[in-house]
Design an enzyme around this catalytic site. Structure first.
Site, PDB file in Angstrom:
ATOM      1  N   CYS A   7       0.810  -1.226   0.000  1.00 41.70           N
ATOM      2  CA  CYS A   7       0.000   0.000   0.000  1.00 41.70           C
ATOM      3  C   CYS A   7       0.842   1.274   0.000  1.00 41.70           C
ATOM      4  O   CYS A   7       0.654   2.157  -0.845  1.00 41.70           O
ATOM      5  CB  CYS A   7      -0.988  -0.006   1.161  1.00 41.70           C
ATOM      6  SG  CYS A   7      -0.279   0.126   2.822  1.00 41.70           S
ATOM      7  N   HIS A  58      -2.815   1.317   6.867  1.00 44.84           N
ATOM      8  CA  HIS A  58      -3.024   1.212   5.422  1.00 44.84           C
ATOM      9  C   HIS A  58      -3.179   2.610   4.833  1.00 44.84           C
ATOM     10  O   HIS A  58      -3.626   3.531   5.527  1.00 44.84           O
ATOM     11  CB  HIS A  58      -4.285   0.380   5.142  1.00 44.84           C
ATOM     12  CG  HIS A  58      -4.513   0.060   3.700  1.00 44.84           C
ATOM     13  ND1 HIS A  58      -3.656  -0.739   2.966  1.00 44.84           N
ATOM     14  CD2 HIS A  58      -5.493   0.428   2.846  1.00 44.84           C
ATOM     15  CE1 HIS A  58      -4.120  -0.847   1.727  1.00 44.84           C
ATOM     16  NE2 HIS A  58      -5.236  -0.137   1.629  1.00 44.84           N
ATOM     17  N   HIS A  72      -5.592   1.737  -4.280  1.00 47.03           N
ATOM     18  CA  HIS A  72      -4.714   1.157  -3.261  1.00 47.03           C
ATOM     19  C   HIS A  72      -4.289  -0.244  -3.663  1.00 47.03           C
ATOM     20  O   HIS A  72      -4.821  -0.840  -4.592  1.00 47.03           O
ATOM     21  CB  HIS A  72      -5.396   1.176  -1.886  1.00 47.03           C
ATOM     22  CG  HIS A  72      -6.536   0.208  -1.752  1.00 47.03           C
ATOM     23  ND1 HIS A  72      -6.672  -0.623  -0.680  1.00 47.03           N
ATOM     24  CD2 HIS A  72      -7.603  -0.054  -2.555  1.00 47.03           C
ATOM     25  CE1 HIS A  72      -7.769  -1.360  -0.806  1.00 47.03           C
ATOM     26  NE2 HIS A  72      -8.348  -1.024  -1.935  1.00 47.03           N
TER      27      HIS A  72
END
Length: 159
Positions: free
Chosen positions: A73, A123, A135
């Site tokens: 990510c 994240h 993402h």
């Protein structure tokens, strides 16, 4: 000698000046519908980063990878912003710490969306508008556009 004698000749002697005159003397003029200079030169770095992330659609997730063909990510956000001319640190938490924190009402395309739990960011993705982010979600998945799935998010703008 009165103070009126010191008024520049472009100003009226009565002390009233039109906004147009002030703008012309200051070297700036705002015209309705005109783009500011930064936008007129082309897309912003945030827009460029968003476009780079979108161009990586389908690239496989790999823990610790930062491109150009595999990403985790924060590797995706790091890579996208690097291509746009901005430097970010490596992890999602470090990226959150470096960005200017903004409210949901200030959120713009290209801003970073940080997902958090228990006081830590775990994240990150790049905001694409309409409550969606680009993402690289997890092992076995690929870079994709998805709706933001939780309210436990924070927002940051890359400086």
């Amino acid at each position: 000698m009165t103070a009126q004698n010191h008024i520049p000749s472009k100003f009226s002697r009565t002390g009233t000046v039109s906004a147009l005159t002030v703008a012309a003397l200051a070297g700036t003029l705002l015209v309705p519908g005109a783009a500011p200079e930064a936008q007129a030169a082309g897309p912003s770095y945030a827009t460029k980063a968003l476009n780079v992330a979108a161009s990586k659609k389908g690239s496989p997730y790999k823990y610790g990878a930062a491109g150009p063909t595999r990403f985790d990510c924060s590797g995706l956000t790091l890579y996208a912003y690097k291509q746009a001319g901005k430097t970010l640190p490596r992890t999602a938490q470090q990226q959150y710490n470096k960005t200017r924190h903004i409210s949901a009402s200030s959120l713009q395309k290209g801003d970073l969306v940080f997902f958090h739990s228990g006081g830590r960011v775990y994240h990150v993705g790049i905001y694409a508008g309409s409550n969606r982010v680009w993402h690289s979600p997890k092992a076995g998945s690929v870079v994709k556009l998805e709706r933001i799935w939780t309210k436990k998010v924070l927002y940051g703008r890359v400086r």
